[in-house]
Motif scaffolding. Structure first.
Motif, short mmCIF file in Angstrom:
data_model
loop_
_atom_site.label_atom_id
_atom_site.label_comp_id
_atom_site.label_asym_id
_atom_site.label_seq_id
_atom_site.Cartn_x
_atom_site.Cartn_y
_atom_site.Cartn_z
N GLU A 215 5.17 -0.06 29.83
CA GLU A 215 6.29 -0.18 30.77
C GLU A 215 5.97 -1.08 31.96
N THR A 216 4.69 -1.37 32.17
CA THR A 216 4.32 -2.28 33.25
C THR A 216 4.59 -3.73 32.88
N GLY A 217 4.79 -4.00 31.59
CA GLY A 217 5.00 -5.37 31.13
C GLY A 217 3.70 -6.15 30.98
N TYR A 218 2.57 -5.45 30.96
CA TYR A 218 1.29 -6.16 30.88
C TYR A 218 1.06 -6.74 29.50
N ALA A 219 0.05 -7.61 29.38
CA ALA A 219 -0.21 -8.32 28.13
C ALA A 219 -1.39 -7.74 27.35
N GLY A 220 -1.84 -6.55 27.74
CA GLY A 220 -3.05 -6.01 27.12
C GLY A 220 -2.84 -4.92 26.11
N GLY A 221 -1.64 -4.76 25.59
CA GLY A 221 -1.37 -3.67 24.66
C GLY A 221 -2.28 -3.64 23.46
N ALA A 222 -2.70 -4.80 22.99
CA ALA A 222 -3.57 -4.86 21.81
C ALA A 222 -4.97 -4.33 22.10
N ARG A 223 -5.32 -4.21 23.39
CA ARG A 223 -6.65 -3.73 23.77
C ARG A 223 -6.65 -2.25 24.11
N TYR A 224 -5.50 -1.60 23.97
CA TYR A 224 -5.41 -0.17 24.27
C TYR A 224 -6.16 0.63 23.22
N VAL A 225 -6.93 1.64 23.66
CA VAL A 225 -7.72 2.48 22.77
C VAL A 225 -7.30 3.94 22.95
N GLU A 226 -7.02 4.62 21.85
CA GLU A 226 -6.72 6.05 21.91
C GLU A 226 -8.03 6.81 22.00
N ALA A 227 -8.45 7.12 23.21
CA ALA A 227 -9.73 7.79 23.44
C ALA A 227 -9.65 8.56 24.75
N ASP A 228 -10.58 9.48 24.97
CA ASP A 228 -10.54 10.26 26.20
C ASP A 228 -10.87 9.40 27.41
N ALA A 229 -11.80 8.46 27.25
CA ALA A 229 -12.16 7.53 28.31
C ALA A 229 -12.80 6.32 27.65
#
Length: 222
Positions: A148-162
């Motif tokens: 929702e921020t409109g950033y360009a890093g969605g492909a670098r998102y990781v489903e992890a605790d940290a």
């Protein structure tokens, strides 16, 4: 789920002449009280001074719980060269305007200087708006929250605790213990075995962690 990290325990940026530089904790109105307690308390026990930094050092801030904090210093006066780490917590203000944007800009300064930044909860959205997550592995509350921020890093998102990527640590609001674990790793606060035991105790209530931590404490390692 533990994080895929490329954590470094190189602490060369956190000491001057063998003396540890302070850890700086950003404080602002609606600061999420619960998110950094483990991190700051245990770093303090390991010898780091915790200093609070705000936009206005003369004006107290009120946390989400209504607790008032008198800042130690002003953000504009903070030089990354004088710090071991900048911690950015969640706050309602991250999602209601640009009031906290200067903290994200300061995070950019820290990362450019090779000094670690740790961001949890809403602070990750602030970093996303600043463009700091576009080319770094990261996590947050949820991928759609950052989208929702409109950033360009969605492909670098990781489903992890940290997640730790170089000098940047990120976590979601439900993972203050994992957040602390990553900070400890980056600053070299505990060795791997002690850090794992610490996480098992505080995250999993695992009694088998006690002997490890007790032995570490006797040896000055915890």
């Amino acid at each position: 789920m533990t994080s895929p990290t490329n954590t470094s325990t190189n602490t060369s940026t956190s000491t001057t002449d063998g003396v540890r530089k302070p850890v700086h904790l950003a404080v602002y109105d609606t600061y999420a009280d619960w998110e950094t307690g483990h991190t700051t308390a245990h770093l303090a026990q390991r010898g780091w001074e915790i200093r609070t930094v705000a936009l206005d050092a003369e004006k107290p801030v009120a946390t989400m719980a209504g607790i008032h904090i008198q800042p130690d210093s002003a953000l504009a006066d903070l030089d990354p060269a004088d710090s071991s780490l900048l911690i950015l917590t969640g706050a309602g203000l991250w999602d209601t305007g640009d009031a906290l944007a200067p903290f994200a800009a300061k995070a950019r300064e820290f990362l450019a200087a090779g000094v670690p930044v740790a961001a949890i909860c809403g602070a990750t959205a602030g970093l996303a708006r600043e463009g700091l997550l576009d080319d770094r592995a990261h996590t947050s509350a949820a991928s759609f929250y950052l989208a929702e921020t409109g950033y360009a890093g969605g492909a670098r998102y990781v489903e992890a605790d940290a997640v730790t990527d170089g000098d940047l640590i990120t976590a979601g609001p439900t993972e203050p213990v994992a957040f602390a674990r990553e900070v400890f790793a980056r600053l070299g606060a505990y060795g791997p075995e002690v850090r794992d035991a610490w996480y098992r105790l505080f995250h999993d209530s695992d009694p088998s962690a006690f002997p490890v931590l007790m032995a570490a404490a006797e040896n000055g390692e915890a």
